[in-house]
Scaffold this motif. Structure first.
Motif, PDB file in Angstrom:
ATOM      1  N   ALA A 189       0.743  -1.453  -0.204  1.00 23.39           N
ATOM      2  CA  ALA A 189      -0.427   0.093  -0.202  1.00 23.39           C
ATOM      3  C   ALA A 189       1.159   1.097  -0.275  1.00 23.39           C
ATOM      4  O   ALA A 189       1.878   1.318   0.529  1.00 23.39           O
ATOM      5  CB  ALA A 189      -0.797  -0.288   1.621  1.00 23.39           C
ATOM      6  N   ILE A 190       0.555   2.642  -0.373  1.00 24.26           N
ATOM      7  CA  ILE A 190       1.359   3.218  -0.477  1.00 24.26           C
ATOM      8  C   ILE A 190       3.100   4.012  -1.118  1.00 24.26           C
ATOM      9  O   ILE A 190       3.507   3.832  -0.753  1.00 24.26           O
ATOM     10  CB  ILE A 190       0.392   4.437   0.415  1.00 24.26           C
ATOM     11  CG1 ILE A 190       0.914   4.208   1.609  1.00 24.26           C
ATOM     12  CG2 ILE A 190      -0.938   4.949   0.059  1.00 24.26           C
ATOM     13  CD1 ILE A 190       0.746   5.287   2.666  1.00 24.26           C
ATOM     14  N   SER A 191       3.095   2.445  -1.597  1.00 26.16           N
ATOM     15  CA  SER A 191       4.702   2.566  -1.955  1.00 26.16           C
ATOM     16  C   SER A 191       5.784   2.153  -1.167  1.00 26.16           C
ATOM     17  O   SER A 191       6.701   1.977  -0.538  1.00 26.16           O
ATOM     18  CB  SER A 191       5.355   3.234  -3.478  1.00 26.16           C
ATOM     19  OG  SER A 191       4.357   4.016  -4.307  1.00 26.16           O
ATOM     20  N   GLY A 192       4.890   1.030  -0.017  1.00 26.89           N
ATOM     21  CA  GLY A 192       5.921   1.241   1.122  1.00 26.89           C
ATOM     22  C   GLY A 192       5.922   2.757   1.778  1.00 26.89           C
ATOM     23  O   GLY A 192       6.451   2.403   3.638  1.00 26.89           O
ATOM     24  N   PHE A 193       4.913   3.415   2.031  1.00 25.36           N
ATOM     25  CA  PHE A 193       5.535   4.207   3.205  1.00 25.36           C
ATOM     26  C   PHE A 193       4.408   4.275   3.877  1.00 25.36           C
ATOM     27  O   PHE A 193       2.998   3.918   4.609  1.00 25.36           O
ATOM     28  CB  PHE A 193       5.166   5.563   2.062  1.00 25.36           C
ATOM     29  CG  PHE A 193       5.919   6.834   1.468  1.00 25.36           C
ATOM     30  CD1 PHE A 193       7.178   7.036   1.434  1.00 25.36           C
ATOM     31  CD2 PHE A 193       6.223   5.887   0.339  1.00 25.36           C
ATOM     32  CE1 PHE A 193       7.754   7.687   0.534  1.00 25.36           C
ATOM     33  CE2 PHE A 193       7.487   6.082  -1.576  1.00 25.36           C
ATOM     34  CZ  PHE A 193       8.087   7.467  -0.644  1.00 25.36           C
ATOM     35  N   ASP A 194       4.808   5.154   4.971  1.00 20.29           N
ATOM     36  CA  ASP A 194       4.455   4.907   5.950  1.00 20.29           C
ATOM     37  C   ASP A 194       2.953   5.690   6.399  1.00 20.29           C
ATOM     38  O   ASP A 194       3.415   6.471   6.959  1.00 20.29           O
ATOM     39  CB  ASP A 194       5.511   4.939   7.789  1.00 20.29           C
ATOM     40  CG  ASP A 194       4.619   5.174   9.282  1.00 20.29           C
ATOM     41  OD1 ASP A 194       3.385   4.770   9.385  1.00 20.29           O
ATOM     42  OD2 ASP A 194       5.681   4.981   9.461  1.00 20.29           O
ATOM     43  N   VAL A 243       7.703   9.252   4.648  1.00 23.67           N
ATOM     44  CA  VAL A 243       8.610   8.059   5.120  1.00 23.67           C
ATOM     45  C   VAL A 243       8.502   6.501   5.224  1.00 23.67           C
ATOM     46  O   VAL A 243       7.338   6.505   5.289  1.00 23.67           O
ATOM     47  CB  VAL A 243       9.153   7.673   6.438  1.00 23.67           C
ATOM     48  CG1 VAL A 243      10.088   7.368   7.538  1.00 23.67           C
ATOM     49  CG2 VAL A 243       9.189   9.790   7.770  1.00 23.67           C
ATOM     50  N   GLN A 244       9.576   5.830   4.407  1.00 20.74           N
ATOM     51  CA  GLN A 244       9.300   4.736   3.774  1.00 20.74           C
ATOM     52  C   GLN A 244       9.827   3.548   5.061  1.00 20.74           C
ATOM     53  O   GLN A 244       9.897   3.724   6.034  1.00 20.74           O
ATOM     54  CB  GLN A 244      10.788   4.567   2.881  1.00 20.74           C
ATOM     55  CG  GLN A 244      10.556   3.288   2.296  1.00 20.74           C
ATOM     56  CD  GLN A 244       9.982   3.148   1.077  1.00 20.74           C
ATOM     57  OE1 GLN A 244      10.023   4.225  -0.295  1.00 20.74           O
ATOM     58  NE2 GLN A 244       8.789   2.453   0.722  1.00 20.74           N
ATOM     59  N   GLY A 245       8.313   2.884   4.993  1.00 27.04           N
ATOM     60  CA  GLY A 245       7.959   2.008   6.335  1.00 27.04           C
ATOM     61  C   GLY A 245       9.459   0.515   5.960  1.00 27.04           C
ATOM     62  O   GLY A 245       9.603   0.519   4.693  1.00 27.04           O
ATOM     63  N   ARG A 246       9.284   0.512   7.006  1.00 25.54           N
ATOM     64  CA  ARG A 246      10.608  -0.874   7.399  1.00 25.54           C
ATOM     65  C   ARG A 246       9.869  -2.217   6.799  1.00 25.54           C
ATOM     66  O   ARG A 246       8.909  -2.186   7.247  1.00 25.54           O
ATOM     67  CB  ARG A 246      11.626  -0.808   7.958  1.00 25.54           C
ATOM     68  CG  ARG A 246      11.881   0.528   8.377  1.00 25.54           C
ATOM     69  CD  ARG A 246      12.769   0.446   9.766  1.00 25.54           C
ATOM     70  NE  ARG A 246      12.879  -0.281  10.897  1.00 25.54           N
ATOM     71  CZ  ARG A 246      13.142  -0.586  11.747  1.00 25.54           C
ATOM     72  NH1 ARG A 246      12.885   0.529  12.609  1.00 25.54           N
ATOM     73  NH2 ARG A 246      13.339  -1.456  12.843  1.00 25.54           N
ATOM     74  N   PRO A 247      10.446  -3.056   6.027  1.00 27.16           N
ATOM     75  CA  PRO A 247       9.930  -4.562   5.853  1.00 27.16           C
ATOM     76  C   PRO A 247       9.565  -5.118   7.376  1.00 27.16           C
ATOM     77  O   PRO A 247       8.550  -6.294   7.245  1.00 27.16           O
ATOM     78  CB  PRO A 247      10.824  -5.873   4.651  1.00 27.16           C
ATOM     79  CG  PRO A 247      11.970  -3.936   4.114  1.00 27.16           C
ATOM     80  CD  PRO A 247      12.037  -2.675   5.289  1.00 27.16           C
ATOM     81  N   GLU A 248      10.766  -5.253   8.137  1.00 27.05           N
ATOM     82  CA  GLU A 248      10.604  -5.974   9.036  1.00 27.05           C
ATOM     83  C   GLU A 248       8.945  -5.236   9.918  1.00 27.05           C
ATOM     84  O   GLU A 248       8.682  -6.032  10.766  1.00 27.05           O
ATOM     85  CB  GLU A 248      11.567  -6.279   9.991  1.00 27.05           C
ATOM     86  CG  GLU A 248      12.405  -4.521   9.897  1.00 27.05           C
ATOM     87  CD  GLU A 248      13.116  -4.017   9.341  1.00 27.05           C
ATOM     88  OE1 GLU A 248      13.109  -3.110  10.006  1.00 27.05           O
ATOM     89  OE2 GLU A 248      13.620  -4.123   8.776  1.00 27.05           O
ATOM     90  N   ARG A 285       3.379  -0.802   5.286  1.00 24.11           N
ATOM     91  CA  ARG A 285       4.817  -0.964   6.276  1.00 24.11           C
ATOM     92  C   ARG A 285       4.613   0.722   7.101  1.00 24.11           C
ATOM     93  O   ARG A 285       4.414   1.678   6.488  1.00 24.11           O
ATOM     94  CB  ARG A 285       5.684  -0.762   5.059  1.00 24.11           C
ATOM     95  CG  ARG A 285       6.184  -2.025   4.797  1.00 24.11           C
ATOM     96  CD  ARG A 285       8.031  -1.647   3.947  1.00 24.11           C
ATOM     97  NE  ARG A 285       7.708  -3.744   3.441  1.00 24.11           N
ATOM     98  CZ  ARG A 285       8.398  -3.741   2.497  1.00 24.11           C
ATOM     99  NH1 ARG A 285       9.315  -3.159   2.199  1.00 24.11           N
ATOM    100  NH2 ARG A 285       8.657  -5.280   2.171  1.00 24.11           N
ATOM    101  N   PHE A 286       5.329   0.091   8.343  1.00 24.99           N
ATOM    102  CA  PHE A 286       6.170   1.297   9.326  1.00 24.99           C
ATOM    103  C   PHE A 286       7.181   1.969   9.539  1.00 24.99           C
ATOM    104  O   PHE A 286       7.904   0.478   9.467  1.00 24.99           O
ATOM    105  CB  PHE A 286       4.575   1.423  10.284  1.00 24.99           C
ATOM    106  CG  PHE A 286       3.687   0.686  10.092  1.00 24.99           C
ATOM    107  CD1 PHE A 286       2.349   2.243   9.839  1.00 24.99           C
ATOM    108  CD2 PHE A 286       3.023   0.071   9.749  1.00 24.99           C
ATOM    109  CE1 PHE A 286       1.586   1.588   9.644  1.00 24.99           C
ATOM    110  CE2 PHE A 286       2.111  -0.371   8.785  1.00 24.99           C
ATOM    111  CZ  PHE A 286       0.986   0.299   8.955  1.00 24.99           C
ATOM    112  N   GLU A 287       7.567   3.265   9.976  1.00 25.29           N
ATOM    113  CA  GLU A 287       8.582   2.975  10.341  1.00 25.29           C
ATOM    114  C   GLU A 287       9.305   2.950  11.370  1.00 25.29           C
ATOM    115  O   GLU A 287      10.101   2.981  11.903  1.00 25.29           O
ATOM    116  CB  GLU A 287       9.139   4.762  10.471  1.00 25.29           C
ATOM    117  CG  GLU A 287      10.620   5.726  11.134  1.00 25.29           C
ATOM    118  CD  GLU A 287       9.999   6.890  11.091  1.00 25.29           C
ATOM    119  OE1 GLU A 287      11.162   7.617  11.010  1.00 25.29           O
ATOM    120  OE2 GLU A 287       9.143   7.632  11.277  1.00 25.29           O
TER     121      GLU A 287
END
Length: 176
Positions: free
Chosen positions: A59-64, A75-80, A91-93
């Motif tokens: 969702a939303i290209s992985g941005f948090d 902010v780009q979220g983290r895969p983990e 994904r979330f920061e």
């Protein structure tokens, strides 16, 4: 008239009718206790028809989505730190942002699922870009380009209202 004084054919018909009535009553009772979700005309839930990056499936290209509110930037979220909501992966920061989203996805998710509200108001679906955004009335909106964002900022109430009116038909076309 009791069943004892009816003909065999009428007794069978009467029993069949009472079974049918009992089944119908049971079905009706089940529907009374089931939660029924009735879509509101013009409603634009943030997690309805969410834009998903076709390459990553995010969702939303992985941005948090929470970082737009908490940090005031994309902010780009983290895969983990992923969470599945509305059938897509977010994904979330940090863990706090993931928890906040899990608790209130309707607050943090982008309006119109991340589609550009200006385009929706024109009865079309255009994916919003996660780096071109604004927050209006505590809601996140994504835009295709800076021109659409500027148009929105010039008269946000009109754009939002128009997009809400058009959203049901646009969402229907997206789902086809």
């Amino acid at each position: 008239m009791s069943l004892g004084t009816m003909t065999a054919a009428r007794q069978q018909k009467k029993r069949g009718f009472s079974v049918a009535k009992r089944v119908a009553a049971a079905i009706f009772a089940v529907f009374l206790v089931l939660p029924i979700r009735i879509p509101v005309a013009g409603a634009a839930g943030p997690l309805e028809r969410v834009v998903v990056d076709p390459a990553s499936g995010l969702a939303i290209s992985g941005f948090d989505p929470v970082a737009y509110f908490s940090r005031g930037k994309a902010v780009q979220g983290r895969p983990e730190l992923e969470l599945r909501a509305a059938g897509v992966i977010w994904r979330f920061e940090n863990e706090g942002n993931r928890a906040a989203f899990a608790d209130q996805p309707e607050v943090y998710g982008p309006q119109f699922g991340g589609y550009d509200p200006v385009a929706i108001g024109r009865d079309t679906s255009v994916t919003g870009h996660p780096l071109i955004w604004t927050i209006k009335d505590e809601r996140l909106y994504l835009f295709y380009d800076e021109a659409a964002r500027a148009e929105f900022l010039a008269d946000p109430e009109r754009i939002i209202e128009r997009a809400r009116q058009k959203w049901p038909s646009v969402a229907y076309m997206i789902s086809r």
